[in-house]
Design a protein around this motif. Structure first.
Motif, PDB file in Angstrom:
ATOM      1  N   ARG A   1      47.843  28.061  66.770  1.00 51.12           N
ATOM      2  CA  ARG A   1      46.723  28.064  67.980  1.00 51.12           C
ATOM      3  C   ARG A   1      47.584  27.647  69.418  1.00 51.12           C
ATOM      4  NH1 ARG A   1      41.324  29.671  68.787  1.00 51.12           N
ATOM      5  NH2 ARG A   1      41.402  29.002  70.867  1.00 51.12           N
ATOM      6  N   SER A   2      48.339  26.636  68.972  1.00 54.18           N
ATOM      7  CA  SER A   2      49.081  26.193  70.117  1.00 54.18           C
ATOM      8  C   SER A   2      50.147  27.241  70.544  1.00 54.18           C
ATOM      9  CB  SER A   2      50.137  24.748  69.738  1.00 54.18           C
ATOM     10  OG  SER A   2      49.049  23.873  69.611  1.00 54.18           O
TER      11      SER A   2
ATOM     12  N   ASN B   1      47.851  29.774  72.361  1.00 56.39           N
ATOM     13  CA  ASN B   1      46.916  29.518  73.401  1.00 56.39           C
ATOM     14  C   ASN B   1      47.537  29.741  74.886  1.00 56.39           C
ATOM     15  OD1 ASN B   1      44.354  28.686  72.274  1.00 56.39           O
ATOM     16  ND2 ASN B   1      45.258  26.741  71.718  1.00 56.39           N
ATOM     17  N   PRO B   2      48.649  29.255  75.082  1.00 57.32           N
ATOM     18  CA  PRO B   2      49.107  29.584  76.429  1.00 57.32           C
ATOM     19  C   PRO B   2      49.136  31.344  76.707  1.00 57.32           C
ATOM     20  CG  PRO B   2      50.488  28.120  75.061  1.00 57.32           C
ATOM     21  CD  PRO B   2      49.611  28.800  74.242  1.00 57.32           C
TER      22      PRO B   2
ATOM     23  N   SER C   1      45.573  31.636  77.979  1.00 57.80           N
ATOM     24  CA  SER C   1      44.684  30.652  78.638  1.00 57.80           C
ATOM     25  C   SER C   1      44.203  31.188  80.082  1.00 57.80           C
ATOM     26  CB  SER C   1      45.821  29.476  79.301  1.00 57.80           C
ATOM     27  OG  SER C   1      46.564  30.034  80.250  1.00 57.80           O
ATOM     28  N   PRO C   2      43.250  30.401  80.531  1.00 61.84           N
ATOM     29  CA  PRO C   2      42.397  30.618  81.530  1.00 61.84           C
ATOM     30  C   PRO C   2      43.240  30.999  82.975  1.00 61.84           C
ATOM     31  CG  PRO C   2      41.460  28.820  80.974  1.00 61.84           C
ATOM     32  CD  PRO C   2      42.619  28.869  80.052  1.00 61.84           C
ATOM     33  N   LYS C   3      44.610  30.330  82.930  1.00 59.20           N
ATOM     34  CA  LYS C   3      45.328  30.550  83.863  1.00 59.20           C
ATOM     35  C   LYS C   3      46.313  31.777  83.887  1.00 59.20           C
ATOM     36  CE  LYS C   3      45.415  25.895  85.249  1.00 59.20           C
ATOM     37  NZ  LYS C   3      45.714  24.360  84.998  1.00 59.20           N
TER      38      LYS C   3
ATOM     39  N   TYR D   1      32.187  27.861  67.964  1.00 58.03           N
ATOM     40  CA  TYR D   1      32.189  26.522  68.281  1.00 58.03           C
ATOM     41  C   TYR D   1      33.449  26.121  67.384  1.00 58.03           C
ATOM     42  CZ  TYR D   1      27.262  26.091  69.590  1.00 58.03           C
ATOM     43  OH  TYR D   1      25.987  26.146  70.181  1.00 58.03           O
ATOM     44  N   GLY D   2      34.183  25.173  67.856  1.00 56.72           N
ATOM     45  CA  GLY D   2      35.014  24.343  67.076  1.00 56.72           C
ATOM     46  C   GLY D   2      36.572  24.892  67.208  1.00 56.72           C
ATOM     47  N   PRO D   3      37.373  24.522  66.203  1.00 51.10           N
ATOM     48  CA  PRO D   3      38.785  25.063  66.097  1.00 51.10           C
ATOM     49  C   PRO D   3      39.242  26.418  66.330  1.00 51.10           C
ATOM     50  CG  PRO D   3      38.267  23.883  64.123  1.00 51.10           C
ATOM     51  CD  PRO D   3      37.070  23.868  65.092  1.00 51.10           C
TER      52      PRO D   3
ATOM     53  N   ARG E   1      37.320  28.595  68.243  1.00 48.78           N
ATOM     54  CA  ARG E   1      36.632  29.273  69.383  1.00 48.78           C
ATOM     55  C   ARG E   1      37.679  30.473  69.809  1.00 48.78           C
ATOM     56  NH1 ARG E   1      39.410  30.084  74.108  1.00 48.78           N
ATOM     57  NH2 ARG E   1      40.284  28.069  73.628  1.00 48.78           N
TER      58      ARG E   1
ATOM     59  N   HIS F   1      38.629  33.797  77.293  1.00 49.93           N
ATOM     60  CA  HIS F   1      38.925  33.680  78.883  1.00 49.93           C
ATOM     61  C   HIS F   1      39.368  35.405  79.229  1.00 49.93           C
ATOM     62  CE1 HIS F   1      38.743  29.541  78.138  1.00 49.93           C
ATOM     63  NE2 HIS F   1      40.102  29.794  77.417  1.00 49.93           N
TER      64      HIS F   1
END
Ligand code: HEM
Ligand code: SF4
Lengths: 407, 70
Positions: free
Chosen positions: A108-109, A112-113, A116-118, A348-350, A352, A357
């Motif tokens: 995930r790490s 995720n980027p 990400s929302p941005k 919910y939870g990890p 997600r 986004h």
């Protein structure tokens, strides 16, 4: 029908199925999400003896609060459910969907980027242009359309190809796979999964040989826990994006547009105040979500006095939690301006939804541009779309008309 | 007013930030920054709305009444 295990008390067994229950079979004008809302009048946790496409029994968790507890506790409730094993003849875990913490966190790490929302804001202009092009094409063709084939899928697949860094010229090919994977017979599904896996393997090979500025190059060059990504991992990631990011978005667009077609006064409101679209998208995600989260108990446990054994399947239907009266006042009323809308359409939870986004922006863009360009629209000839329940809820044949066509 | 951030519950929905970006900051992965938040005066309502938008219940509101009444 599988038998009820000994540890399940008879009073918790319920004749229930996502596949064959009332409102679940494919039908015109159905409301599969609404059909399940009545579960809140019954026990908060029950056992359904035949509740998966391959005939397993599952526990069903009804309330939002209980689903939150289950989904946040990945140690007890594992996600490794071997989705592709049947089609492939071997287990190829989809990543990160079927990986449990702590390994899950490393993947995930990494990912995720990228979503990400941005980061999603940076994709906004291209995605909007894609939506506009499709809608203008529909307008140029006439006063009606079938939303799923002419807009929702081409849009979702286009966004997906852009994200993967693949040329848009592959859209038709991908649409064919997506159609078979999500709507084909079991044989066609198996074949489509194998095709997607083979495609992802080729893409992995290509990007190892010829790096580019794209998703798969990033994945094959990435390190997890200080080591190289294996082919199997990279393929498991690519294939998951295909499964997770196309049908879900297309179905949400289908349900959104059906709702608007049936509620012209809401169309007018949103046309007059387009800034309301963002909240409207949230409310329609609450009312018409499509995903059922499945977990497998990794050990014997007790949940509020109910014995759950290692290996038991746990089902957390998002569409049921989203109609929980303890969480959402007046849950069966659709209020496009609903405040504090903490729905569970993205889980919910990890686990997600990694794409939540992006998905939110896709849905908002689709609705904004459609309302801006297409005048008041309705179901063509009054024919309602086909909806269905099952392991992912869906909608098909969303025919719309506007102006003088198909009155 | 204070917001207690239960970081291990945060799953990166980013609803807090979408609601009240002036209060809630995300890291590069899109998850809430660690550490409790002292809400500046006049921003209690924004902080409250943001905390209430968290699907995971990772944002706990503390001392709301006391401060907003002051
Ligand atoms: C409206 C559209 C969408 C809905 C309703 C949706 C829903 C969900 C849900 C409920 C989960 C959690 C499943 C579980 O825990 O068992 C999930 C996971 C996931 N979704 Fe989505 N999704 C959508 C769009 C997308 C898009 C556009 C992408 C990719 C760009 C995506 C990628 C993923 C991935 C990679 C996961 C796995 C995350 C993990 O296990 O850590 N989704 N999605
Ligand atoms: S809304 Fe909750 S889960 Fe989402 S980023 Fe904020 S704190 Fe984390």
């Amino acid at each position: 029908m599988s038998t009820v295990p000994d540890h399940v008390p008879a009073e918790l067994v319920k004749d229930f199925s996502y596949f064959t229950g009332p409102g679940m079979c494919p039908m015109r004008g159905g409301d599969p999400q609404g059909a399940l809302a009545a579960l809140h009048d019954g026990p908060p946790v029950f056992y359904a003896p035949n509740n998966t496409y391959d005939g397993y029994g599952t526990w069903v968790f009804v309330r939002a609060e209980d689903q939150r507890r289950v989904l946040q506790d990945a140690e007890t409730f594992s996600s490794h459910r071997k989705i592709f094993e049947k089609a492939l003849g071997y287990d190829l875990p989809t990543i990160p969907l079927e990986v449990d913490p702590p390994e899950h966190g490393a993947y995930r790490s990494l990912l995720n980027p990228l979503l990400s929302p941005k980061r999603v804001m940076a994709m906004e202009a291209a995605n909007r242009a894609r939506a506009v092009e499709l809608i203008e094409g529909i307008k140029a063709r006439g006063n009606d359309c079938e939303v799923m084939n002419e807009f929702a899928f081409p849009f979702a697949v286009g966004v997906f190809l852009e994200f993967l860094g693949l040329p848009q010229s592959r859209r038709e090919e991908f649409l064919g796979w997506a159609d078979k994977q999500f709507h084909g017979t079991p044989e066609e599904r198996g074949e489509a999964i194998r095709t997607v896996i083979a495609f992802m393997q080729e893409l992995v090979d290509l990007r190892r040989r010829e790096p580019a500025e794209d998703f798969m190059t990033f994945v094959v060059q990435a390190k997890v826990d200080g080591r190289e990504m294996t082919d199997k991992e990279a393929v498991g990631m690519g294939a998951l994006l295909f499964v997770a990011g196309l049908d879900t978005v297309a179905a949400a667009i289908g349900f959104d547009f059906r709702y608007l077609a049936e509620n012209p006064e809401q169309q007018e409101k949103l046309r007059a105040e387009p800034q309301g679209v963002v909240l409207a998208v949230e409310e329609l995600l609450r009312a018409f979500p499509t995903v059922i989260m499945t977990r497998i108990a990794s050990r014997d446990t007790e949940y509020d006095g109910i014995k759950i054994k290692a290996g038991d399947r746990i089902s957390c239907p998002s569409m049921v939690a989203n109609r929980d009266p303890q969480e959402f006042p007046d849950p069966n009323t659709i209020d496009l301006a609903r405040p504090n809308n903490r729905h569970v359409a993205f889980a919910y939870g990890p686990h997600r939804c990694l794409g939540s986004h992006l998905a939110r922006r896709e849905l908002a863009i689709a609705m904004e541009e459609w309302l801006k360009r297409i005048p008041t629209f309705r179901l063509k000839d009054g024919v309602a779309p086909t909806t269905y329940g099952g392991h992912v809820f869906g909608i098909e044949d969303v025919r719309l008309a506007w102006g003088a066509a198909g009155r | 007013m204070k917001i207690r951030v239960v970081k291990e519950k945060c799953a990166g929905h980013a609803r807090c930030w979408a609601q009240s970006p002036e209060i809630y900051d995300l890291d590069d992965e899109g998850y809430i920054l660690d550490g409790d938040i002292d809400v500046p005066e006049g921003q209690e309502r924004a902080a409250w709305l943001g905390a209430k938008s968290c699907p995971e219940r990772a944002l706990v509101i503390e001392d709301y009444k006391k401060d907003s009444a002051a």
